[in-house]
Design a protein around this motif. Sequence first.
Motif, mmCIF file in Angstrom:
data_model
loop_
_atom_site.group_PDB
_atom_site.id
_atom_site.type_symbol
_atom_site.label_atom_id
_atom_site.label_comp_id
_atom_site.label_asym_id
_atom_site.label_seq_id
_atom_site.Cartn_x
_atom_site.Cartn_y
_atom_site.Cartn_z
ATOM 1 N N ASN A 1 49.229 46.131 80.185
ATOM 2 C CA ASN A 1 49.718 45.033 81.015
ATOM 3 C C ASN A 1 49.423 45.354 82.475
ATOM 4 O OD1 ASN A 1 50.808 43.286 79.060
ATOM 5 N ND2 ASN A 1 52.647 44.540 78.903
ATOM 6 N N VAL A 2 48.804 44.427 83.163
ATOM 7 C CA VAL A 2 48.520 44.590 84.588
ATOM 8 C C VAL A 2 49.394 43.585 85.335
ATOM 9 C CG1 VAL A 2 46.762 44.582 86.397
ATOM 10 C CG2 VAL A 2 46.155 45.291 84.062
ATOM 11 N N ASP A 3 50.464 44.088 85.954
ATOM 12 C CA ASP A 3 51.411 43.213 86.629
ATOM 13 C C ASP A 3 50.785 42.585 87.870
ATOM 14 O OD1 ASP A 3 53.344 43.765 84.758
ATOM 15 O OD2 ASP A 3 54.307 45.341 85.942
ATOM 16 N N GLN A 4 51.139 41.343 88.096
ATOM 17 C CA GLN A 4 50.594 40.589 89.228
ATOM 18 C C GLN A 4 51.184 41.075 90.547
ATOM 19 O OE1 GLN A 4 51.808 36.462 89.430
ATOM 20 N NE2 GLN A 4 49.841 35.819 90.216
ATOM 21 N N TRP B 1 51.368 50.688 74.241
ATOM 22 C CA TRP B 1 51.375 49.828 75.419
ATOM 23 C C TRP B 1 51.516 50.667 76.691
ATOM 24 C CZ3 TRP B 1 51.402 44.303 75.220
ATOM 25 C CH2 TRP B 1 51.414 43.783 73.922
ATOM 26 N N PHE B 2 50.774 50.265 77.721
ATOM 27 C CA PHE B 2 50.893 50.869 79.041
ATOM 28 C C PHE B 2 50.985 49.744 80.070
ATOM 29 C CE2 PHE B 2 48.856 54.098 76.493
ATOM 30 C CZ PHE B 2 49.431 55.282 76.934
ATOM 31 N N THR B 3 51.510 50.065 81.249
ATOM 32 C CA THR B 3 51.655 49.065 82.312
ATOM 33 C C THR B 3 51.213 49.661 83.636
ATOM 34 O OG1 THR B 3 53.518 47.974 81.205
ATOM 35 C CG2 THR B 3 53.251 47.556 83.564
ATOM 36 N N THR B 4 50.412 48.905 84.373
ATOM 37 C CA THR B 4 50.052 49.256 85.737
ATOM 38 C C THR B 4 50.184 47.991 86.578
ATOM 39 O OG1 THR B 4 48.365 50.282 87.156
ATOM 40 C CG2 THR B 4 47.580 48.796 85.433
ATOM 41 N N THR B 5 49.874 48.084 87.854
ATOM 42 C CA THR B 5 49.936 46.916 88.724
ATOM 43 C C THR B 5 48.532 46.547 89.183
ATOM 44 O OG1 THR B 5 50.366 48.358 90.632
ATOM 45 C CG2 THR B 5 52.267 47.383 89.543
ATOM 46 N N GLU B 6 48.392 45.332 89.614
ATOM 47 C CA GLU B 6 47.114 44.804 90.077
ATOM 48 C C GLU B 6 46.486 45.728 91.122
ATOM 49 O OE1 GLU B 6 45.779 40.746 92.468
ATOM 50 O OE2 GLU B 6 47.504 40.695 91.113
ATOM 51 N N ASP B 7 45.179 45.968 90.968
ATOM 52 C CA ASP B 7 44.402 46.807 91.898
ATOM 53 C C ASP B 7 44.861 48.265 91.910
ATOM 54 O OD1 ASP B 7 42.875 44.567 92.716
ATOM 55 O OD2 ASP B 7 44.402 44.005 94.158
ATOM 56 N N THR B 8 45.503 48.726 90.832
ATOM 57 C CA THR B 8 46.004 50.102 90.769
ATOM 58 C C THR B 8 45.492 50.782 89.504
ATOM 59 O OG1 THR B 8 48.019 49.467 91.947
ATOM 60 C CG2 THR B 8 48.048 51.557 90.777
ATOM 61 N N ALA B 9 44.763 51.887 89.674
ATOM 62 C CA ALA B 9 44.277 52.662 88.534
ATOM 63 C C ALA B 9 45.426 53.451 87.911
ATOM 64 C CB ALA B 9 43.160 53.598 88.968
ATOM 65 N N ASN C 1 44.876 40.486 86.862
ATOM 66 C CA ASN C 1 46.179 40.760 86.268
ATOM 67 C C ASN C 1 46.288 40.007 84.948
ATOM 68 O OD1 ASN C 1 47.733 38.091 86.720
ATOM 69 N ND2 ASN C 1 46.975 38.559 88.782
ATOM 70 N N THR C 2 47.259 40.370 84.150
ATOM 71 C CA THR C 2 47.399 39.792 82.812
ATOM 72 C C THR C 2 48.457 38.699 82.751
ATOM 73 O OG1 THR C 2 48.925 41.597 82.230
ATOM 74 C CG2 THR C 2 46.599 41.899 81.681
ATOM 75 N N TYR C 3 48.841 38.158 83.910
ATOM 76 C CA TYR C 3 49.924 37.176 83.955
ATOM 77 C C TYR C 3 49.600 35.954 83.099
ATOM 78 C CZ TYR C 3 53.386 33.947 85.880
ATOM 79 O OH TYR C 3 54.406 33.041 86.012
ATOM 80 N N PHE C 4 48.332 35.509 83.121
ATOM 81 C CA PHE C 4 47.963 34.288 82.408
ATOM 82 C C PHE C 4 47.356 34.569 81.034
ATOM 83 C CE2 PHE C 4 47.909 32.971 86.889
ATOM 84 C CZ PHE C 4 48.700 31.840 86.826
ATOM 85 N N MET C 5 47.327 35.820 80.599
ATOM 86 C CA MET C 5 46.734 36.132 79.307
ATOM 87 C C MET C 5 47.730 35.840 78.189
ATOM 88 S SD MET C 5 44.561 39.620 80.119
ATOM 89 C CE MET C 5 43.715 39.558 78.541
ATOM 90 N N VAL C 6 47.284 35.109 77.182
ATOM 91 C CA VAL C 6 48.176 34.695 76.102
ATOM 92 C C VAL C 6 48.137 35.659 74.921
ATOM 93 C CG1 VAL C 6 48.023 32.269 76.708
ATOM 94 C CG2 VAL C 6 46.370 33.228 75.100
ATOM 95 N N ASP C 7 47.186 36.600 74.902
ATOM 96 C CA ASP C 7 47.049 37.489 73.756
ATOM 97 C C ASP C 7 47.631 38.864 74.013
ATOM 98 O OD1 ASP C 7 45.199 38.143 75.628
ATOM 99 O OD2 ASP C 7 43.497 38.333 74.262
ATOM 100 N N GLY C 8 48.467 39.018 75.035
ATOM 101 C CA GLY C 8 49.210 40.254 75.225
ATOM 102 C C GLY C 8 48.769 41.118 76.363
ATOM 103 N N GLY C 9 47.479 41.201 76.641
ATOM 104 C CA GLY C 9 47.042 42.045 77.735
ATOM 105 C C GLY C 9 45.646 42.578 77.538
#
Length: 204
Positions: free
Chosen positions: A130-133, A31-39, A98-106
């Motif tokens: 995961n792409v944080d909103q 798993w990795f996490t970034t934010t919206e509009d961020t590579a 972003n993945t806020y509304f994704m139900v399958d994890g990201g």
Amino acid sequence: DGYFTSTGNISTFVHDPDLELPYDDWPMTTWFTTTEDTAMVITLPCQMPHDIEYFAILDSPANGTLSATSGNPFTTIDGTIYIYNDATITYTPDANFNTYFMVDGGESFTYTCRSSETGIISEINTIIINVDQVEDNPIPQDMTVVLDEDTSIEFELVCISLDFNDPADLNYGIPAGQNPEHGTIEWVDTSSSGHTTPAFIRYT
């Protein structure tokens, strides 16, 4: 009475961790996490104990793009992306995704890696992102209002929220110096008018 005996053999095997076993490693999910509009730069993990010849990206993420991080360009064969001499890749999410509304994890994609010493290819591994909103500014919409001379009209200001905010939760305002030249505007008291949002104004 007599005694019957039999002889059996016991074998032992001590595994050298520097040698490749004759079967592949187990599949991994990382798993990795970034934010919206961020590579972000992703380092692809691999269980192989030897040097890696290449990483093979089997499918691309649905809501973003993958690009080479170093000076080594991708090699694409039959839809599979091969990365040589590098374990990193850059993921860029689509604008405002972003993945806020994704139900399958990201967001996800899969890959394998190949040992340069044994030629063994790993199991299929998965990267989930995961792409944080991030709160986006609402976008005001242009509009044309028509009314008869010497009359007034009430109408609703329209803003599109990329984050699916309730229009009633948005704050509305008119910048200084933007009042009409040939009339006046005032905010409508929505508490008594029956309107469901605070975005109604009256032009006279």
